[in-house]
Design an enzyme around this catalytic site. Structure first.
Site, PDB file in Angstrom:
ATOM      1  N   ASN A 100       1.084  -0.862   0.159  1.00 22.56           N
ATOM      2  CA  ASN A 100       0.442   0.224  -0.209  1.00 22.56           C
ATOM      3  C   ASN A 100       0.720   1.847  -0.043  1.00 22.56           C
ATOM      4  O   ASN A 100       1.516   1.467   0.538  1.00 22.56           O
ATOM      5  CB  ASN A 100      -0.989   0.303   1.072  1.00 22.56           C
ATOM      6  CG  ASN A 100      -0.418  -0.152   2.749  1.00 22.56           C
ATOM      7  OD1 ASN A 100       0.897  -0.710   2.773  1.00 22.56           O
ATOM      8  ND2 ASN A 100      -0.899   0.683   3.404  1.00 22.56           N
ATOM      9  N   GLU A 142      -3.027  -4.421  -2.912  1.00 22.47           N
ATOM     10  CA  GLU A 142      -4.178  -5.162  -3.826  1.00 22.47           C
ATOM     11  C   GLU A 142      -3.721  -4.253  -5.414  1.00 22.47           C
ATOM     12  O   GLU A 142      -3.744  -4.603  -6.311  1.00 22.47           O
ATOM     13  CB  GLU A 142      -5.533  -5.934  -3.189  1.00 22.47           C
ATOM     14  CG  GLU A 142      -5.091  -6.667  -1.908  1.00 22.47           C
ATOM     15  CD  GLU A 142      -5.423  -5.749  -1.486  1.00 22.47           C
ATOM     16  OE1 GLU A 142      -5.014  -4.449  -0.949  1.00 22.47           O
ATOM     17  OE2 GLU A 142      -6.279  -6.159   0.258  1.00 22.47           O
ATOM     18  N   CYS A 196     -10.249  -5.381   0.741  1.00 21.20           N
ATOM     19  CA  CYS A 196     -11.313  -3.769   1.242  1.00 21.20           C
ATOM     20  C   CYS A 196     -12.999  -4.032  -0.630  1.00 21.20           C
ATOM     21  O   CYS A 196     -12.059  -4.559  -1.539  1.00 21.20           O
ATOM     22  CB  CYS A 196     -10.595  -2.185   0.481  1.00 21.20           C
ATOM     23  SG  CYS A 196     -10.539  -1.496  -0.871  1.00 21.20           S
ATOM     24  N   CYS A 245     -11.037  -2.613  -3.498  1.00 20.89           N
ATOM     25  CA  CYS A 245     -10.158  -4.124  -4.362  1.00 20.89           C
ATOM     26  C   CYS A 245     -10.521  -5.208  -4.854  1.00 20.89           C
ATOM     27  O   CYS A 245     -10.388  -5.756  -5.356  1.00 20.89           O
ATOM     28  CB  CYS A 245      -8.996  -4.687  -3.425  1.00 20.89           C
ATOM     29  SG  CYS A 245      -7.669  -3.141  -3.025  1.00 20.89           S
ATOM     30  N   GLU A 257       0.403   5.125   0.304  1.00 20.82           N
ATOM     31  CA  GLU A 257      -0.112   6.549   0.935  1.00 20.82           C
ATOM     32  C   GLU A 257       0.208   7.988   0.365  1.00 20.82           C
ATOM     33  O   GLU A 257       1.131   7.710   0.036  1.00 20.82           O
ATOM     34  CB  GLU A 257      -0.346   6.257   2.135  1.00 20.82           C
ATOM     35  CG  GLU A 257      -1.058   4.976   3.108  1.00 20.82           C
ATOM     36  CD  GLU A 257      -0.988   5.014   4.260  1.00 20.82           C
ATOM     37  OE1 GLU A 257      -0.722   5.671   5.441  1.00 20.82           O
ATOM     38  OE2 GLU A 257      -2.187   3.984   5.329  1.00 20.82           O
ATOM     39  N   ASN A 258      -0.939   8.592   0.918  1.00 23.74           N
ATOM     40  CA  ASN A 258      -0.020   9.860   0.452  1.00 23.74           C
ATOM     41  C   ASN A 258      -0.942  10.915   1.759  1.00 23.74           C
ATOM     42  O   ASN A 258      -1.607  10.809   1.797  1.00 23.74           O
ATOM     43  CB  ASN A 258      -1.162  10.894  -1.009  1.00 23.74           C
ATOM     44  CG  ASN A 258      -0.085  10.930  -1.461  1.00 23.74           C
ATOM     45  OD1 ASN A 258      -0.900  12.717  -1.635  1.00 23.74           O
ATOM     46  ND2 ASN A 258       0.332  11.511  -2.694  1.00 23.74           N
ATOM     47  N   ALA A 259      -0.386  12.453   1.664  1.00 24.58           N
ATOM     48  CA  ALA A 259      -0.950  12.914   2.514  1.00 24.58           C
ATOM     49  C   ALA A 259      -2.208  14.184   2.621  1.00 24.58           C
ATOM     50  O   ALA A 259      -3.233  14.007   3.270  1.00 24.58           O
ATOM     51  CB  ALA A 259       0.066  14.503   2.669  1.00 24.58           C
ATOM     52  N   TYR A 303      -4.979  12.101   1.592  1.00 26.83           N
ATOM     53  CA  TYR A 303      -5.209  10.887   1.764  1.00 26.83           C
ATOM     54  C   TYR A 303      -5.689   9.944   0.638  1.00 26.83           C
ATOM     55  O   TYR A 303      -5.895   9.068   0.921  1.00 26.83           O
ATOM     56  CB  TYR A 303      -6.291  10.563   3.063  1.00 26.83           C
ATOM     57  CG  TYR A 303      -5.560  10.824   4.351  1.00 26.83           C
ATOM     58  CD1 TYR A 303      -4.578  11.239   4.453  1.00 26.83           C
ATOM     59  CD2 TYR A 303      -6.330  10.987   6.028  1.00 26.83           C
ATOM     60  CE1 TYR A 303      -3.480  11.807   5.645  1.00 26.83           C
ATOM     61  CE2 TYR A 303      -6.017  11.007   6.444  1.00 26.83           C
ATOM     62  CZ  TYR A 303      -4.167  12.050   7.060  1.00 26.83           C
ATOM     63  OH  TYR A 303      -3.978  12.558   7.787  1.00 26.83           O
ATOM     64  N   CYS A 318      -4.452   1.055  -2.400  1.00 28.62           N
ATOM     65  CA  CYS A 318      -4.270  -0.647  -1.141  1.00 28.62           C
ATOM     66  C   CYS A 318      -3.152  -1.415  -2.076  1.00 28.62           C
ATOM     67  O   CYS A 318      -3.273  -1.256  -3.244  1.00 28.62           O
ATOM     68  CB  CYS A 318      -5.522  -1.402  -1.411  1.00 28.62           C
ATOM     69  SG  CYS A 318      -6.802  -0.245  -0.369  1.00 28.62           S
TER      70      CYS A 318
HETATM   71  N1  THU Z   1      -5.317  -0.751   2.622  1.00 30.68           N
HETATM   72  C1  THU Z   1      -4.598  -2.554   1.537  1.00 30.68           C
HETATM   73  O1  THU Z   1      -3.616  -2.038   1.423  1.00 30.68           O
HETATM   74  N2  THU Z   1      -6.013  -3.266   1.105  1.00 30.68           N
HETATM   75  C2  THU Z   1      -6.904  -3.316   1.591  1.00 30.68           C
HETATM   76  O2  THU Z   1      -7.938  -3.875   0.869  1.00 30.68           O
HETATM   77  C3  THU Z   1      -6.911  -2.339   2.822  1.00 30.68           C
HETATM   78  C4  THU Z   1      -6.267  -1.125   3.576  1.00 30.68           C
HETATM   79  C5  THU Z   1      -4.177   0.130   2.618  1.00 30.68           C
HETATM   80  C6  THU Z   1      -5.487   1.535   2.797  1.00 30.68           C
HETATM   81  C7  THU Z   1      -4.151   2.095   3.921  1.00 30.68           C
HETATM   82  O3  THU Z   1      -2.714   2.648   3.663  1.00 30.68           O
HETATM   83  C8  THU Z   1      -3.865   1.050   5.043  1.00 30.68           C
HETATM   84  O4  THU Z   1      -4.240   0.293   4.863  1.00 30.68           O
HETATM   85  C9  THU Z   1      -5.114   1.450   6.043  1.00 30.68           C
HETATM   86  O5  THU Z   1      -6.356   1.600   5.358  1.00 30.68           O
END
Ligand code: THU
Length: 160
Positions: free
Chosen positions: A62, A75, A112, A115, A64-66, A68, A73
């Site tokens: 995963n 996947e 999630c 995904c 992330e970014n400032a 959000y 994710c």
């Molecule tokens: N995240 C995933 O990489 N996959 C998922 O299926 C659920 C959530 C990540 C997104 C975010 O960077 C962190 O988990 C918290 O939600």
């Protein structure tokens, strides 16, 4: 009125159960990928490893970014990369592992909804079930297709 039921079958493996070598390898790749997670905001690392029909394994984490919602994710990073690098190669399976500051999560963590939708597109695109392996640290769930994880889905069939 009719009652309709949708059944999802999950195969649950305990730590002591013997998984197939190919699945264990994929789980290890997903766990390794957690180390490359860029997750300074959630402190939740996710790793995904995708096995392709040609034997290639693509792993990702995963990001992330400032801002959000601009993050993605693990996947989807893995799946989009696999499909863009090998547009004609079907996906056989995907393993997913997650960790927080205390280490790998004990229970299997499911993908999630967004995904699942992306995994579903690839499953349908190549007309081949994708095995989903949710790798908890002491328990593993195996689901034999994405369709089972996303029943009653919106998909390309409705656009025809
Ligand atoms: N995240 C995933 O990489 N996959 C998922 O299926 C659920 C959530 C990540 C997104 C975010 O960077 C962190 O988990 C918290 O939600």
């Amino acid at each position: 009125m009719k009652k309709k039921e949708i059944i999802t079958t999950i195969y649950e493996y305990e730590a002591a159960d013997k998984l197939k070598d190919a699945d264990l390898l994929l789980i290890n790749k997903a766990k390794e990928a957690c180390n490359n997670s860029y997750s300074p905001y959630s402190h939740f690392s996710v790793g995904a490893a995708v096995l392709l029909e040609n034997g290639e394994i693509i792993s990702a984490s995963n990001q992330e970014n400032a801002a959000y919602p601009s993050g993605l994710c693990a996947e989807r990073v893995a799946m989009f990369y696999a499909n863009s690098k090998y547009p004609d190669v079907a996906v056989k399976s995907i393993a997913i592992a997650s960790a927080n500051k205390d280490g790998f999560i004990e229970k299997p963590v499911p993908p999630c909804g967004a995904c699942r939708q992306v995994l579903m597109e690839t499953e349908q695109r190549f007309k081949k079930n994708i095995k989903v392996i949710l790798a908890g640290n002491n328990k593993v769930f195996e689901i034999s297709s994405v369709e089972q994880l996303l029943p009653l889905s919106f998909d390309s069939r409705f656009l025809k």
